[in-house]
Scaffold this motif. Sequence first.
Motif, short mmCIF file in Angstrom:
data_model
loop_
_atom_site.label_atom_id
_atom_site.label_comp_id
_atom_site.label_asym_id
_atom_site.label_seq_id
_atom_site.Cartn_x
_atom_site.Cartn_y
_atom_site.Cartn_z
N GLN A 1 0.80 -1.21 0.00
CA GLN A 1 0.00 0.00 0.00
C GLN A 1 0.85 1.28 0.00
N SER B 1 -7.83 3.98 -6.58
CA SER B 1 -9.21 3.54 -6.39
C SER B 1 -9.25 2.02 -6.32
N HIS B 2 -10.39 1.49 -5.89
CA HIS B 2 -10.54 0.04 -5.80
C HIS B 2 -10.28 -0.62 -7.15
N GLN C 1 -6.62 -0.63 -8.01
CA GLN C 1 -5.88 -1.62 -7.24
C GLN C 1 -6.04 -3.01 -7.84
N ARG C 2 -7.23 -3.31 -8.34
CA ARG C 2 -7.43 -4.60 -9.01
C ARG C 2 -6.63 -4.67 -10.31
N GLY D 1 -17.13 -5.52 -6.50
CA GLY D 1 -17.09 -4.25 -5.80
C GLY D 1 -16.87 -3.03 -6.67
N GLU E 1 -15.49 1.52 -13.62
CA GLU E 1 -14.35 0.68 -13.29
C GLU E 1 -14.53 -0.73 -13.88
#
Length: 267
Positions: free
Chosen positions: A97, A154-155, A158-159, A182, A187
Motif C-alpha cells: 500500500q 481507487s478500488h 488496485q485490481r 465491488g 471501473e
Amino acid sequence: MNTQAQAPLLDVVDLVKQFGGLAATNHANLRVAQGELHALIGPNGAGKTTLIHQLSGALAPTAGRILFQGQDITAMPMHQRVHAGLARSYQITSIFQRLTVQDNLALALQSRLGSSMRFFRPARAERRRYEQADALAAQVGLAARLQHTAGALSHGEQRQLEVGMVLALQPQLMLLDEPLAGMGAEESERMVQLLLALKTTSTVLLVEHDMDAVFRLADRVSVLVAGSVIATGTPESIRADAQVRQAYLGDEGSAAMAAAASTGVAR
C-alpha cells in the motif's frame, strides 16, 4: 479457435474436497485449453472458491487429480505451481500500500527470480526492471499512476495493479477470482477492456458473478453447482441451456440470465 483439438493446458479429473461430511467439490471435471478465456460460474455456495483454492495449491484435494501442462501437480506446493506457470492474483501476498505502482510491479518482477526480500534494493538499482514495470503499468492501464502509492488508488485501479503483478510472473495460466467485484460501472468497463486485451495473449480461468461480463469475455463457460461441473460449452450453448438456468438461478432467475446473456458478445 478450436479449443477441443489440442491437449488441455489444465485438466481437472474427478476432484473431490470434503469438509467432514460435506463435499464442497464433488467429482468436478474441468478442462481449460491453451489460449482461451474460460469462465467458471455458479450460484453462491457452489464451491467455486474451494475449487480455485485447490487449483492454486491453497487447499489439498481429498481425491482426484489436477494436471497442468500434462504434469500431475495435485500434491505440488503453491509456490512451485507459481514457478510452473500457474498464478492466482491473491498469491501475490498483496499490493504494498505504501509503495508506488512502479515499485509494486518492479518487486513482482523481481520475485519471479525467487529472491528473498533482500532483492528490494537491487531491484531499485536495475533500470531494466523498472522499464519492464513501466511497460506492465501501461498494459494494465496505470501508466498515468506510476508514481502514485498503491494505497491512493481507487478500488478498480488496485485490481488492475493486482492483474499487473500476476502478469509480472509470466504465467501460463492466470486464475482470476471475481476481478470485477465491488466495482462501479466505469471501473467494471475498464477491467472488461483489460481482460479483452489479455485474452489475445494469455490463458485465463475467470470466476465471475457479473454475467454481462462473462458473456462478453468467455470463449467457453463451465457451470459449477453443488461442487460439480454440470455443463461446459460456448456462451451461446450455455445461455440456451434450460437445465443450466434452472440449476443456476431457479425458475425466477432463468429469464433474467437469458436477458443478461443475450446482451453479451462471445468474442
